[in-house]
Structure formats: structure tokens, C-alpha cells
Enzyme design. Structure first.
Site, PDB file in Angstrom:
ATOM      1  N   SER A 214       2.171   1.112   1.610  1.00 47.08           N
ATOM      2  CA  SER A 214       1.298   2.244   1.918  1.00 47.08           C
ATOM      3  C   SER A 214       0.132   2.273   0.930  1.00 47.08           C
ATOM      4  O   SER A 214      -0.143   1.269   0.262  1.00 47.08           O
ATOM      5  CB  SER A 214       2.107   3.546   1.857  1.00 47.08           C
ATOM      6  OG  SER A 214       1.357   4.619   2.388  1.00 47.08           O
ATOM      7  N   ASN A 215      -0.579   3.380   0.845  1.00 51.55           N
ATOM      8  CA  ASN A 215      -1.691   3.495  -0.099  1.00 51.55           C
ATOM      9  C   ASN A 215      -1.737   4.913  -0.657  1.00 51.55           C
ATOM     10  O   ASN A 215      -0.913   5.747  -0.323  1.00 51.55           O
ATOM     11  CB  ASN A 215      -3.011   3.109   0.577  1.00 51.55           C
ATOM     12  CG  ASN A 215      -3.282   3.961   1.795  1.00 51.55           C
ATOM     13  OD1 ASN A 215      -3.422   5.169   1.694  1.00 51.55           O
ATOM     14  ND2 ASN A 215      -3.314   3.321   2.964  1.00 51.55           N
ATOM     15  N   ARG A 216      -2.699   5.178  -1.508  1.00 50.71           N
ATOM     16  CA  ARG A 216      -2.713   6.438  -2.257  1.00 50.71           C
ATOM     17  C   ARG A 216      -3.350   7.605  -1.510  1.00 50.71           C
ATOM     18  O   ARG A 216      -3.533   8.670  -2.074  1.00 50.71           O
ATOM     19  CB  ARG A 216      -3.484   6.241  -3.574  1.00 50.71           C
ATOM     20  CG  ARG A 216      -2.838   5.282  -4.528  1.00 50.71           C
ATOM     21  CD  ARG A 216      -3.685   5.187  -5.784  1.00 50.71           C
ATOM     22  NE  ARG A 216      -3.323   4.059  -6.608  1.00 50.71           N
ATOM     23  CZ  ARG A 216      -2.307   4.061  -7.457  1.00 50.71           C
ATOM     24  NH1 ARG A 216      -1.558   5.127  -7.585  1.00 50.71           N
ATOM     25  NH2 ARG A 216      -2.038   2.979  -8.167  1.00 50.71           N
ATOM     26  N   ALA A 281      -6.685   6.371   5.840  1.00 52.73           N
ATOM     27  CA  ALA A 281      -6.675   5.086   5.126  1.00 52.73           C
ATOM     28  C   ALA A 281      -5.617   4.227   5.802  1.00 52.73           C
ATOM     29  O   ALA A 281      -4.451   4.206   5.392  1.00 52.73           O
ATOM     30  CB  ALA A 281      -6.345   5.312   3.660  1.00 52.73           C
TER      31      ALA A 281
END
Ligand SMILES: Cc1cc2nc3c(=O)[nH]c(=O)nc-3n(C[C@H](O)[C@H](O)[C@H](O)COP(=O)(O)O)c2cc1C
Length: 415
Positions: A214-216, A281
Site C-alpha cells: 500500500s502507500n501512505r 493514490a
């Protein structure tokens, strides 16, 4: 009264109702009820003097929200900033002579006056006081100052006052106050008749049943855009990756996990939207294989995870577009403008919002603030400084409105 029939723009709006220490403070209760009946959410902020006339409990029960009376409130330590930030309009009714003076001078010694200094939404003030006070030179001057600054100051009405005097000083009638709030909102309903599809948050690409890539992204920017579009009259569909945030009431929300699920949801709603704003995102890569069972360490010293590209959602939507306005985001760590321009052109977008996610001083992922540059397909560039994501959301909507909805953008289709 005629004004009551005009109330059409309050649904879904957030009104901050300031109540000050006038004998007319009890009338704020019926103003609150009328605003609620018109569909608004109301947060009440009271001065200390106001609580001598009506208890906060009355407003708490009728608004369904905590009432803030103290600048140093233990539950909401930054209430003077967070409350106005979410507001579509601030209404002070009744407003005392003391309040008018402090507001005109920019004093900030309680939560209401401090809040006023950070409010960027329309402010409406309904004074109530004795007739001699209303005509006293400093009061007259403070009213002029406030009006010259764009504050709507409603003239009090002539009639019997608490002192027994018949003079100008009575709080405006409730329908008149509500109509003033409504008309302030009418000018901010510039997104009516638009169906806005917003994507927000990260995606999670499973490795096995317990792990994912995943991402932030927190989703804050997309949720703020959805809330701002809703407040400006649009119908909003929010497609959200995993996020702890809750959308504002009245926003249709589709929760997804993976890039593929996000693509499906967006493809489903895209044909009926007029504006797409892609703030999510979305993962660029996902594991080629997702293991059915939890991968065990079992003496392994390394492990190779093979990745494959996820579908290019924006490019695919661009190829399916009819007349939709398309807005993308470019969260970059270097060469912000050139990368954003490349993406704008490659994906056939009308606008792109570029931001540097490495910046210090509170911008980017997870932060409540963001600094962005908006680039248009026609080569226009707007550099927006650091501001709250909610305010940035409004700036983005204003830019889309001016650049695309009023003067339609040239459509550039992806080959
Ligand atoms: C019984 C009573 C009624 C009052 N009514 C008013 C009023 O209608 N308008 C006004 O400007 N001040 C009125 N005042 C004076 C204000 O309460 C006082 O100026 C106070 O400092 C206002 O504080 P605030 O502006 O922080 O609420 C009244 C005072 C009392 C004791």
C-alpha cells in the site's frame, strides 16, 4: 413571512452559530431550529456572557453537537481553527455591542472572536441591543467597519425592547436571519447540477491473506474535495480506498480495497458524472500472485515478490470520456512541475494538481495541510501556498469551475 419560502440552499451546509450575551439570546434557539429544519448542520459557539442567558445544554440537545464556550476547551483544543475551517457560513445571532466592537477591531479574547479571524467563509451578524446603544457613535462605526470588510450586518428591527423603550434594536426576525444565511449560501452553490466523482485514499494490493502493498495516502485530500463539492451544491460520489475517515452526510460512498476494485467502481460511475477528480493514490504495481495462505518465514533469509503493473485507470477513463472534465493529482518527490505536466498530457487531463509530498512544514500524506500547484491543459499555472486541505479543496473546485465549467477545456484524448 416571505423569506421562509426562499430557503433552498442550506441543505447539507455547515453553519457556525455564534451566540453572544444579549437578552435576545433565547431567540437563537429558534434560529438554530429553523436552520436545522432547512437541512443545515449547526455548530454552536457561545460567549461566556451568552451562557448567563441560555445554557449550552439547550443548544447541545437541539444541534446534536457539543457547544464550545471556552477557547481552552479540553475536548477540542484548536476549536478556534477547526470549527471555522469546516464552516460554510458563520452566523452571529444575537450579536452584542461588545461583540461588534471586538470583531471590528480584530480582537481575539474568546473562542468566537478568535474563530472569526480564521474564518474564510461568509460571516453574517444579527445585532440586538438597546436603541441608545445601537445609535451610539462607536457602535455605528464598528458596524460600518464590518460591512466594509464584507460582513453582512443585518439591521435590527424597530419595536419594544427589554428596557421598555420602543426603538431600533430588536434582533431581526428569525425568517429574515435564515433568509440571509440562505442567500449567502446561494452564491456559493456554483457546483449545482454537477455530478462529481472523487477517488480518495490508498489501495491495498494483497500479498497473502494478512499482508498487502500500500502507500501512505490518508484519503484526507479526496474526502475534503468531496465535502467541498457537496457543500457547493454538487451531487458527489466518493470512491474510497481504505481510510479511517468518514464522509460528510449526503455523499454516496463506495468503499474499495484494490486498484482493480477502484477501477471497477470508477468505470461504473464515470458515464454519469460531469467531473472526475482523481485524488486517490492508486498502486502502480501489485503482486503478480496473491498467496491463498499466509506465507511462512520458515528459515527463509529472503523472498522475491514479483510485481505487475495495475490498470492505468486514468488513461482508461480518458479513453471512455464523453464530455467529463477530468482532474488528476500528481504527488511527486522531485521535478514536480515537469512530472505533473507529463501526466497532464499523457492522461489527457483538463487540470492536474501537483504537490511535493516530501515537503516539510506540514504538507503531503497524512497531513491536514497541503501546498499545491494547479496546471491546466491550456498551460495556465496557479501556485497555491500551504493551506488546509479543506481550503485547498475549495481552491481546486474554484479553479475547475473557472477554467473548465465556465470555459470548457479543450479535450485532449489519449491515443
Ligand atoms: C440583562 C442583560 C441584558 C443584556 N442585553 C444586551 C443586549 O441585548 N445587547 C448587548 O449588546 N448587550 C447586552 N448586555 C450586555 C452584555 O451582556 C455585555 O456587554 C457582555 O459583556 C457581552 O459579552 P459578549 O459580547 O462576550 O457576549 C446585557 C446585559 C445584561 C445584564
Amino acid at each position: 413571512m416571505d423569506e421562509a419560502r426562499l430557503v433552498t440552499h442550506l441543505s447539507g451546509k455547515r453553519v457556525v452559530l455564534g451566540v453572544t450575551g444579549s437578552i435576545a439570546a433565547y431567540k437563537a434557539v429558534s434560529v438554530l431550529r429553523a436552520l436545522r429544519c432547512a437541512g443545515a448542520t449547526v455548530s454552536v459557539v457561545m460567549t461566556k456572557a451568552a451562557t448567563k442567558f441560555v445554557t449550552p445544554r439547550t443548544f447541545e440537545v437541539l444541534s446534536g453537537e457539543r457547544v464550545v464556550t471556552d477557547l481552552f476547551d479540553a475536548h477540542e483544543p484548536m476549536a478556534h481553527l477547526t470549527i471555522p475551517e469546516r464552516a460554510d457560513v458563520v452566523l452571529v445571532a444575537p450579536a452584542t455591542a461588545n461583540f461588534l466592537a471586538k470583531a471590528a477591531l480584530g480582537l481575539a479574547d474568546d473562542v468566537l472572536t478568535t474563530m472569526l479571524l480564521s474564518a474564510r467563509c461568509p460571516v453574517i451578524v444579527a445585532p440586538a441591543m438597546d436603541g441608545d446603544m445601537w445609535t451610539h457613535p462607536p457602535v455605528v462605526q464598528h458596524v460600518q467597519t464590518l460591512r466594509s470588510r464584507g460582513v453582512v450586518v443585518l439591521d435590527p428591527e424597530v419595536g419594544p425592547l427589554a428596557s421598555g423603550q420602543i426603538a431600533q434594536g430588536r434582533l431581526s426576525e428569525e425568517p429574515k436571519i435564515v433568509a440571509a444565511v440562505d442567500s449567502a449560501m446561494a452564491s456559493r452553490c456554483d457546483w449545482q447540477n454537477q455530478v462529481v466523482l472523487v477517488s480518495a485514499g490508498p489501495t491495498q494490493e494483497p500479498i497473502d491473506p494478512v499482508r498487502f502493498l500500500s502507500n501512505r495516502s490518508s484519503g484526507k485530500m479526496g474526502y475534503a474535495i468531496a465535502a467541498a463539492a457537496k457543500a457547493r451544491g454538487a451531487e458527489v460520489i466518493l470512491v474510497s480506498g481504505p481510510s479511517s475517515l468518514s464522509p460528510e452526510p449526503g455523499i454516496t460512498t463506495v468503499r474499495v480495497n484494490t486498484a482493480a476494485e477502484m477501477a471497477d467502481a470508477l468505470f461504473r460511475h464515470f458515464p454519469t458524472c460531469t467531473v472526475l477528480i482523481m485524488a486517490a493514490a492508486v498502486a502502480d504495481f501489485r503482486p503478480k500472485e496473491s498467496f491463498a495462505q499466509k506465507v511462512k518465514k520458515q528459515g527463509k533469509t529472503d523472498m522475491v515478490l514479483e510485481l505487475e503493473a495495475t490498470p492505468d485507470i486514468l488513461a482508461m477513463l480518458s479513453a471512455r470520456r464523453t464530455s467529463q472534465i477530468m482532474v488528476g493529482f500528481a504527488a511527486e518527490t522531485e521535478h514536480i512541475l515537469s512530472h505533473a505536466t507529463d501526466k497532464l498530457n499523457a492522461k489527457g487531463l483538463d487540470l492536474i494538481v501537483a504537490n511535493d509530498v516530501t515537503q516539510t512544514g506540514g504538507g503531503g500524506f497524512g497531513s491536514d495541510d497541503n501546498a499545491a500547484i494547479i496546471l491546466s491543459a491550456r498551460g495556465e499555472q496557479r501556485d497555491l501556498g500551504l493551506m488546509s486541505k479543506r481550503r485547498l479543496a475549495d481552491e481546486i473546485l474554484t479553479a475547475v469551475h473557472e477554467l473548465c465549467l465556465v470555459r470548457p477545456c479543450q479535450k485532449v484524448l489519449v491515443q
